[in-house]
Design a protein around this motif. Sequence first.
Motif, PDB file in Angstrom:
ATOM      1  N   VAL A  55       2.595   1.850  -3.383  1.00 52.36           N
ATOM      2  CA  VAL A  55       1.685   2.309  -4.445  1.00 52.36           C
ATOM      3  C   VAL A  55       1.355   3.788  -4.237  1.00 52.36           C
ATOM      4  N   ALA A  56       1.111   4.174  -2.989  1.00 52.25           N
ATOM      5  CA  ALA A  56       0.796   5.580  -2.703  1.00 52.25           C
ATOM      6  C   ALA A  56       1.969   6.485  -3.077  1.00 52.25           C
ATOM      7  N   VAL A  73       1.965   6.960  -6.750  1.00 52.50           N
ATOM      8  CA  VAL A  73       0.888   7.882  -7.151  1.00 52.50           C
ATOM      9  C   VAL A  73       1.379   9.329  -7.026  1.00 52.50           C
ATOM     10  N   GLY A  77       0.802  -1.230   0.000  1.00 55.39           N
ATOM     11  CA  GLY A  77       0.000   0.000   0.000  1.00 55.39           C
ATOM     12  C   GLY A  77       0.829   1.271   0.000  1.00 55.39           C
ATOM     13  N   ARG A  78       1.829   1.309   0.869  1.00 51.98           N
ATOM     14  CA  ARG A  78       2.637   2.522   0.979  1.00 51.98           C
ATOM     15  C   ARG A  78       3.432   2.777  -0.306  1.00 51.98           C
TER      16      ARG A  78
END
Lengths: 336, 254
Positions: free
Chosen positions: A275-276, A279, A272-273
């Motif tokens: 991918v963020a 982004v 998750g981290r």
Amino acid sequence: MIIDLPRFIAAERPAWTELETMLDDFATNPGRRLALDEARRFHFLYQKASADLGRVATFASEPELRRYLESLVARAYAEIHETRERGVRWHPLRWLLVEVPAVFRRQVGAFWMSVLVTIVGTAFGAFAVLLDDEAKSALVPPQFAHVLQDPAERVAEEEAAANDRLGGGHATFAAQLMANNIGVSIKTLALGMTWGIGSVIMLFYNGVILGLVGADFIAAGQSAFLFGWLLPHGSFEIPAIVIAGQAAFVLAKALIGRGDRAPLAARLRAVGRDVATLVGAIAVMLVWAGLVESYFSQHHQPRIPYALKIAFGIAELAVLTAFLSSAWWRKPRATA
Amino acid sequence: MSTGELRIRTPEGITFAYQLAGPVTRCLAWTIDMTVVLVACLIISTSLGAVGAISVDLSQAIVALAFFVVPVGYGIVFEWFWRGQTVGKMVLRLRVMDADGLRLQFHQVLMRNIVRFADLLPGFYLVGGVASLLSRKAQRLGDLAAGTIVVHHRKPAEPDLEQLLGTKFNSLRAHPHLCGRLRQRTSPDEARLALQALMRRDEFEPAARVQLFTEMAAHFRTLAHFPPDVLEALPDEQFIRNVVDVLFRTNAAA
């Protein structure tokens, strides 16, 4: 056996109120660090509330009190058992210069996958336009209708334009480009949750348009115009969309979980981290690409020589490559 | 399929539960949020007259960006700064939480809002709606990717039984051995039922209230046989009140 509730509440209420006050304080000051004594006290109050919840659940069956204690314990649990980074102030410069390249490197396999799909799409688009004249009109969507024009005519028009072809609307054009490109990137990334299938289609189609336009201009002998027009903004825009594909494949890999025995939620949580971070990097790159495309790419020879534009684009690409490679020597940080 | 509740067991062996929000409630919250976004975009586009006087290009650029940034950034900004809530979620008392009950982190907020684009496909939140109906934790794809859940968030007030039970004289306490038998024979569920009936007594229709307490009193009279002179003086509701007092205040004076 049923406990004496009013007496129980009267005896325990001060501890619950103290715990609730501490939790409210954490909520309003997320970056607050506890002194050792405070941490010990907080832990004691959490354990006390947990024990009270246990007693109420076992002996009293009183739903209102139970709900109240569950709420307290749940909030305290989130504070006590959170082991991921917390309270660390976000440093934009450190994030950009250290975290982004490190994450890119850590997930570089997904990047090459994204590059591969884009290259296959580009090759398909190039061959399609070289082999079949009708391919252009069949594959190009309405919003890119301007690329259907004959390349030689387009170049002649662009070069003959006396002054500003955008009529002073550079900021608006830049904003529209940013919004459109970031939107496409977000969609590409989000479709990673379709096991990557949607992202493959997005990247492939993006490659098709790129290959189609590139081959058309090169076949018409307009390579200088093509690279002079495309490189200044494309050297950030195209990698940004490829990185969106990278983020999508990171998600898809976690979703599929091949060779990974961790549960699905744990696999997704682990990436998750990263991918963020990707982004954020994509957004920064596309803001830059939008500005360059609006204020620089739209000016052609004779106002700005193609050699200069191409050199600028190559320099940008070199800087981007060096930047993304800059953390390659670092030991990758373990994902959360 | 969602069971409507997510139970988390702590390492201390204590279990607590979150009430998961269903698709309909979430859809209503989303409708409110979309209205807020629309109004915000309209305000921005109409209030840029002053900027337009300086530069039409700049004002149009701001509008173009706003119509992209506001819908995308609304959820991210609000859910981060309001700790899992947007305007719609606040109105409907919903909150985004970490699926493991831990603190919500920024990358989770970002992820669930970015992946929303996949949930919206092919239109009207169809993918997200189906995903949340099939998910055990009522998660749409964005929630699954981010490791988040959406729960009903009602901050419970501290319980105040003193106000309910008061310190009135309880004639049942004159018979401590019968009070002990009543406590022994009453199950926790029966005790909870009696307490809830008392706490919610003002919510009932008068006829239903009378009937409820009549039936409950008849049941509790069979558990411990108090002398007729004690029972005759007590209306059914007052009897239940005294029973609850006996059950929940074991050490009170007679």
